[in-house]
Design a protein around this motif. Sequence first.
Motif, short mmCIF file in Angstrom:
data_model
loop_
_atom_site.label_atom_id
_atom_site.label_comp_id
_atom_site.label_asym_id
_atom_site.label_seq_id
_atom_site.Cartn_x
_atom_site.Cartn_y
_atom_site.Cartn_z
N ALA A 1 53.16 21.06 50.52
CA ALA A 1 53.58 22.00 49.49
C ALA A 1 52.77 23.29 49.56
O ALA A 1 51.59 23.26 49.88
CB ALA A 1 53.42 21.38 48.10
N GLN B 1 54.69 26.15 45.13
CA GLN B 1 55.41 24.89 44.87
C GLN B 1 54.55 23.98 44.00
O GLN B 1 55.05 23.31 43.11
CB GLN B 1 55.77 24.21 46.19
CG GLN B 1 56.93 24.89 46.89
CD GLN B 1 57.19 24.30 48.27
OE1 GLN B 1 56.26 23.93 48.98
NE2 GLN B 1 58.45 24.22 48.64
N PRO C 1 55.09 21.26 35.16
CA PRO C 1 55.75 20.09 34.55
C PRO C 1 54.78 18.98 34.14
O PRO C 1 54.96 18.36 33.09
CB PRO C 1 56.70 19.58 35.64
CG PRO C 1 56.49 20.41 36.83
CD PRO C 1 55.59 21.53 36.52
N GLU C 2 53.72 18.74 34.93
CA GLU C 2 52.82 17.63 34.62
C GLU C 2 51.94 17.94 33.40
O GLU C 2 51.40 17.02 32.79
CB GLU C 2 51.95 17.28 35.83
CG GLU C 2 52.71 16.65 36.98
CD GLU C 2 53.10 15.20 36.73
OE1 GLU C 2 52.20 14.37 36.59
OE2 GLU C 2 54.30 14.90 36.68
N LYS D 1 56.08 22.96 40.59
CA LYS D 1 56.61 21.60 40.59
C LYS D 1 55.61 20.56 40.15
O LYS D 1 55.98 19.42 39.85
CB LYS D 1 57.13 21.24 41.99
CG LYS D 1 58.37 22.02 42.38
CD LYS D 1 58.81 21.64 43.79
CE LYS D 1 59.91 22.54 44.27
NZ LYS D 1 61.16 22.36 43.52
N VAL D 2 54.32 20.90 40.15
CA VAL D 2 53.32 19.91 39.73
C VAL D 2 52.57 20.37 38.48
O VAL D 2 52.66 19.75 37.43
CB VAL D 2 52.30 19.60 40.86
CG1 VAL D 2 51.31 18.55 40.40
CG2 VAL D 2 53.03 19.11 42.10
N ALA E 1 50.73 16.31 46.65
CA ALA E 1 51.66 17.41 46.93
C ALA E 1 51.18 18.23 48.12
O ALA E 1 51.97 18.61 48.99
CB ALA E 1 51.81 18.29 45.69
#
Lengths: 347, 228
Positions: free
Chosen positions: B139, B143, B151-152, B147-148, B134
């Motif tokens: 990123a 972000q 969610p991960e 986004k990482v 990312a």
Amino acid sequence: MIEFKNVSKTFTAKEGTVHAVKDVNLTIPDGKIYGIVGYSGAGKSTIIRMLNGLEFPTTGSVTINGSEISSLKGKELREQRLKIGMVFQHFNLLWSRTVLENIEFPLEIAKVAKEERRQKAQKLVALVGLEGRENAYPSELSGGQKQRVGIARALANDPEILLSDEATSALDPQTTDEVLDLLIDINKKLNLTVVVITHEMHVIRKICDHVAVLDAGKIVEQGPVLDVFKNPQQAITKRFVNQETSSASLDDTTVVVSELLEKYPNGLIVRLTFHGDQAKLPIVSEMLRQFPDVDLSIIEGNIHQTQEGALGSLYIQLLSEHHDSLQGALEYFNTMRVETEVIKREQ
Amino acid sequence: MNSNGFASYFQFSNVNWANMGQATWETVWMTVVSIIVVTILGILLGLVLFETNGSSSILIKILNWIVAAFVNIFRSIPFIILIVLLLPTTQLIMGTIIGPQAALPSLIISAAPFYARLVEIAFHEIDHGVIEAAEAMGATKWQIILKVLLPESMPALVSGITVTAISLIGYTAMAGAIGAGGLGNLAYLDGFQASNNAVTLMATVIIVLIVFVFQYLGDFAVKRIDKR
């Protein structure tokens, strides 16, 4: 154009200072596939990671199309990174996202509108041949398919440069070749510069135009792939080339060769290297016709395709009563632009 | 009324069901409200712990040290002591020291550090290569977080909140003993003090059921979101 000027990198660890990269000078032309080969720990990863600012040189500079990436920070660096795609050995996909969503990820980072993201991702899915798997999760894909997603993702923001960090090292030979074919295809279609780092000479031979050989942080040899394959200078390069060009294990050939040298001290053992159209001509039988008193036996041979044509090598033994005929045979090969290397007995 | 024999547990005619219903509601209310606050606070603290870990900047090191100290201290104080310790603070914030609202500050302060550690561990378990990928795409920090990281690590965050919720239910019962209401309070006052074992048993059964429901919901959610 990418330029490394006097780039060195040292890491300070508990055990002392580690010189990962030493005084590297490299020029990578636009639109070519440039390979950097070396064993693990040679500094390959450090070099490729300097291209997108994941590492910075301790001294020297790295420039891409005139802008010095090694001096960028914050927002400028992030904007530059959008123009550089990277493919990883372990794919590094987000498991929580589908194929399509993974490809959209860099577009989200670049703040592309939703509708456009979808369309772009769909196109890339088609480009890498994953139609029908758009809604699969990475855990449902094979290694080769995962790397296709990785490549599509790296291409999402229309990069000028694609970096491949051991992209095929976790794949089986068949899948490796498929992924390499895809990389060549992309390089031709999109005309982007590809920098490949690998420890497999196979990868270099199959897709690269130029190669640099890295040993302990230093570039020991570089040039067009065919030249390096035909005429490796350094010991480490020879080892890499042999790893790829001998079909039999090198050790096996060496054993047979030394036995023959022992048994026929007057015979000559020669390694012939053919390239391009030479590989397709009946040069050896023509030589026999010119020197009828020469006997020939074939020890080992093979042929490989490179980006610039075929490359073949052949180990033969030449026997004759007349020393002149053997010399004549070698000269004949040389006039036919076949390179010869006489293998001597090891002392 | 025989309050000593085994049979005393099953004299359900002695149970005041209206009170039992009221107490159940109080327990669920305390648990749910504190879970919501603990989730937000725990993720923020966990994020600070994760992001400030291993930095070379002196200011960030100090921040990491302060947050880590806060987390470690409040995680070590036994809950029953924490409630007593926080009584003046509770009076100040909530305006009262009895009832379910009064239990909230100590519930949150004791569970948030625990969850923060689970959050930090969940972030550390994300493959570093994915975060680096990312970064290589350009990123920003935010972000990457949105986004990482989140969610991960979602399955671990959800199973962490399930574990935290279950220990929170236990804490509400303890808080009940000193006047916060709920099933713990009921089991103590109407059950133990009044020698009414059927009330104690019923309160226990309901608490166990609440724990089962939370565990089931948590497991179900993890199963749905985990695509690994």
